[in-house]
Each structure stands twice: as structure tokens, then as C-alpha cells.
Design a protein around this motif. Structure first.
Motif, PDB file in Angstrom:
ATOM      1  N   UNK A 172      38.921  39.129  53.300  1.00  0.00           N
ATOM      2  CA  UNK A 172      40.100  39.240  52.443  1.00  0.00           C
ATOM      3  C   UNK A 172      39.763  39.307  50.963  1.00  0.00           C
ATOM      4  N   UNK A 173      38.933  38.413  50.466  1.00  0.00           N
ATOM      5  CA  UNK A 173      38.635  38.374  49.022  1.00  0.00           C
ATOM      6  C   UNK A 173      38.040  39.709  48.561  1.00  0.00           C
ATOM      7  N   UNK A 174      37.102  40.245  49.335  1.00  0.00           N
ATOM      8  CA  UNK A 174      36.450  41.495  48.954  1.00  0.00           C
ATOM      9  C   UNK A 174      37.409  42.672  49.074  1.00  0.00           C
ATOM     10  N   UNK A 175      38.204  42.703  50.140  1.00  0.00           N
ATOM     11  CA  UNK A 175      39.188  43.777  50.312  1.00  0.00           C
ATOM     12  C   UNK A 175      40.190  43.773  49.164  1.00  0.00           C
TER      13      UNK A 175
ATOM     14  N   UNK B 119      42.595  45.976  44.204  1.00  0.00           N
ATOM     15  CA  UNK B 119      43.154  45.778  42.863  1.00  0.00           C
ATOM     16  C   UNK B 119      42.359  46.564  41.823  1.00  0.00           C
ATOM     17  N   UNK B 120      41.036  46.489  41.870  1.00  0.00           N
ATOM     18  CA  UNK B 120      40.217  47.211  40.883  1.00  0.00           C
ATOM     19  C   UNK B 120      40.430  48.718  40.973  1.00  0.00           C
ATOM     20  N   UNK B 121      40.489  49.251  42.185  1.00  0.00           N
ATOM     21  CA  UNK B 121      40.655  50.695  42.352  1.00  0.00           C
ATOM     22  C   UNK B 121      42.009  51.141  41.824  1.00  0.00           C
TER      23      UNK B 121
ATOM     24  N   UNK C  33      45.577  38.130  46.162  1.00  0.00           N
ATOM     25  CA  UNK C  33      45.880  39.310  45.341  1.00  0.00           C
ATOM     26  C   UNK C  33      46.431  38.888  43.977  1.00  0.00           C
ATOM     27  N   UNK C  34      47.296  37.899  43.957  1.00  0.00           N
ATOM     28  CA  UNK C  34      47.906  37.459  42.695  1.00  0.00           C
ATOM     29  C   UNK C  34      46.852  36.966  41.716  1.00  0.00           C
ATOM     30  N   UNK C  35      45.888  36.215  42.195  1.00  0.00           N
ATOM     31  CA  UNK C  35      44.804  35.721  41.323  1.00  0.00           C
ATOM     32  C   UNK C  35      44.039  36.880  40.680  1.00  0.00           C
TER      33      UNK C  35
END
Length: 163
Positions: A124-127, A132-134, A158-160
Motif C-alpha cells: 500500500x505505501x509504495x502503491x 500520488x507522485x505520478x 494517501x492523505x499523508x
């Protein structure tokens, strides 16, 4: 460009032009997001998808939304973690291709799930970071991009990243 993060039902985003289907390669109904969108859109969605399949990891294609409250569905295939490689590049490509599909169809607002973070096993963290970056790097300023996430834990991750 506004990025919104909500916990909710991807098939119930009536204020958006398009929603993203976390599709399988055959673009057919399945579980999770694909099942929910196909049920809500009606059988015409599967009919519209049939000639567009199969798609490869990282690809995105567009159909009408049919009975959904959205004009369009962007079907994107994320990678299966540890199987479709390089997973990070394929996941970023899926988000870039969603944005290209939006631009090519005049779509100004999108609801999108966390691609590959469910049944496809992506951590999850990596996905979330790749998503978000993309989107931040490639989405045009006028596009509204809403991540529609299925639970509070995913929403928090995602919010973080967006803050």
C-alpha cells in the motif's frame, strides 16, 4: 491541480466526468472495483469493453459510463506485484495513461481507486507514493483528480502523501 482524497464508493461519484476501473486484462466484471462498476453501469459496459481487450499492465482504455452517473469509464490495468515487472514503472504508466485518456476525451474530473493495492498485492505505501507522485507530476492544473479509496487505512496513507 486539486487532488482530493475520499473514502467511498467508486460507483457513486456523480459530480465527476469519469471514474477509473481497476480493470483485469480482459476488461470483464470481476471482484472489487471492476465488479462494482460493471454492476452499476449495466451489461452494456461489458459489451463496450469486449472489443478493447485484452490490455497490458500499464495500459488504459476508455468507454462510456452507461448507467453510471459518469459519462466515461477509464479502464486501467495495474501490475500484479512481483509478477508484472518492472512493477513500479508499470504502475506509474497506468496513472500516466489514465491522464492521457482524460486529456484525449475532454475529461476534467476523475475518480480513481488505488490501482494494484488490493488483489494485485502491491504494498500500500509504495502503491500510494507512486500514484500520488505520478498524478502530481503529470496532471494538468485544471484537472480535478479524486482518489476514491475503500477504507480508512488506505485513505490515511494517501492523505499523508498529499499533505
Amino acid at each position: 491541480m486539486p487532488i482530493e482524497i475520499v473514502e467511498g464508493d467508486i460507483a457513486d461519484q456523480p459530480d465527476l466526468d469519469a471514474v477509473v476501473n481497476a480493470a483485469n486484462a480482459q476488461l470483464m466484471p470481476g471482484g472489487g472495483v471492476a465488479g462494482a462498476l460493471h454492476r452499476a453501469a449495466g451489461p452494456q459496459l461489458a459489451e463496450a469493453c469486449r472489443p478493447l481487450a485484452p490490455i497490458e499492465p500499464g495500459q488504459a482504455v476508455v468507454t462510456e459510463g452507461f448507467a453510471l452517473p459518469n459519462a466515461w469509464v477509464i479502464h486501467a490495468l495495474g501490475p500484479r506485484y512481483g509478477i508484472d515487472n518492472p512493477s513500479d514503472e508499470l504502475l506509474a504508466a497506468a496513472y500516466r495513461n489514465i491522464l492521457k485518456a482524460a486529456a484525449n476525451n475532454g475529461i476534467r474530473s476523475i475518480g480513481c481507486p488505488a490501482l494494484s493495492a488490493g488483489a494485485f498485492g502491491y504494498p500500500l505505501e509504495e502503491a500510494a507514493r507512486i500514484a500520488v507522485e505520478t498524478v502530481q507530476q503529470h496532471a494538468p492544473a485544471e484537472l480535478v483528480f479524486r482518489f476514491v479509496l475503500f477504507d480508512g487505512k488506505t485513505k490515511d496513507v494517501f492523505s499523508r502523501l498529499v499533505e
